[in-house]
Design an enzyme around this catalytic site. Sequence first.
Site, PDB file in Angstrom:
ATOM      1  N   HIS A 299     118.999  25.489 -14.332  1.00 34.75           N
ATOM      2  CA  HIS A 299     119.127  25.437 -12.850  1.00 34.75           C
ATOM      3  C   HIS A 299     117.479  25.006 -12.584  1.00 34.75           C
ATOM      4  O   HIS A 299     116.543  26.097 -12.474  1.00 34.75           O
ATOM      5  CB  HIS A 299     119.078  26.717 -12.310  1.00 34.75           C
ATOM      6  N   ASN A 300     116.659  24.750 -11.660  1.00 36.65           N
ATOM      7  CA  ASN A 300     115.431  24.143 -10.146  1.00 36.65           C
ATOM      8  C   ASN A 300     114.979  23.702 -11.300  1.00 36.65           C
ATOM      9  O   ASN A 300     113.855  22.993 -11.166  1.00 36.65           O
ATOM     10  CB  ASN A 300     115.343  25.810  -9.794  1.00 36.65           C
TER      11      ASN A 300
END
Length: 340
Positions: free
Chosen positions: A238-239
Amino acid sequence: MKMTLKELGEMLGARVQGNELLTISSVGTLESAQTDQLSFLANSKYRSQLESTQAGAVLLSEKEANNFQGNALIVKDPYVAFARVAQRLDTTPKAAVGIHPSAQIDASAQIGQGAAIGANAVIGAGVIIGEHCQIGPGCVIGEHSILGSNTRLWANVTLYHDVHLGQNCIIHSGAVLGSDGFGYANERGTWVKIPQTGGVRIGDNVEIGANTAVDRGALGHTEIGDGVILDNQVQIAHNAIIGKHTAIAGGSIIAGSTKLGQYCIVGGNSAIAGHLKIADGVHVSGGTNVTSEIREPGTYSSATVAVENKLWRRNTVRFRQLDDLFNRVKLLEKQQKTQD
């Protein structure tokens, strides 16, 4: 599809040597190509195969062409030229043709002109599918996801909600885009899940291999730039942000919130820790573990290459003795200074 050497030469901007009217139907290796196939020589170690090849014609550099009497297309980069020809003569079937009656398409979804959707695919509410997209059998596209024109999803690809794909992307079977990131808070030994409320944003001309996972952002989006290629079984957490035209080979892991630069190459089974910045133009050798920032372009390695098992065992024992050896050397240096 078939093309003459003259037509291929015009397409590539190449100089034709030999029979311009020779018809080429497909591509092949120097070793196995037949008289209606085009091959290439991009590595001098295969030069011996050039002498015996049965290929109808060969893509060659100017240097190699000086010693070849057969049909040839003379180009600056034979391997790139081979890729261009292979694309033009490609006979790969479509992922889907037409809209299959078993496909489940929400009434609010927008389907572009010429798009095809295979059997048992599920298209959620608010989805936008661009013109001439191909959605293979069994694909699931979650709410408010967007596919740019000419993007192709092979069978059984899953896009969660709020996943945006650019134009001309290829997503291979089993890939999952937009699953929850690995985000938890620890409360006295108990894991408390953090909802992953961001999305995934993928640029144009991106190819993602089979069984690869790209997690959605916790806050904000996971981002993959234009022209990125991801091999099979790659994990993008994530991210993470992957810069344009970066290539990541199979089995590699990019941990959360890491920013990987543009034009990077990550070798297979590598791991890059979270919250790092990796400069543009970095080449990470296969099996490397990256645990700190890389600020300058270049090649970085950490894996030990294979050696004969007996030698590996001896070296392993010596490695375990390294701290003791260091202390002994340090003591000897101290004694030497005292004697001086």
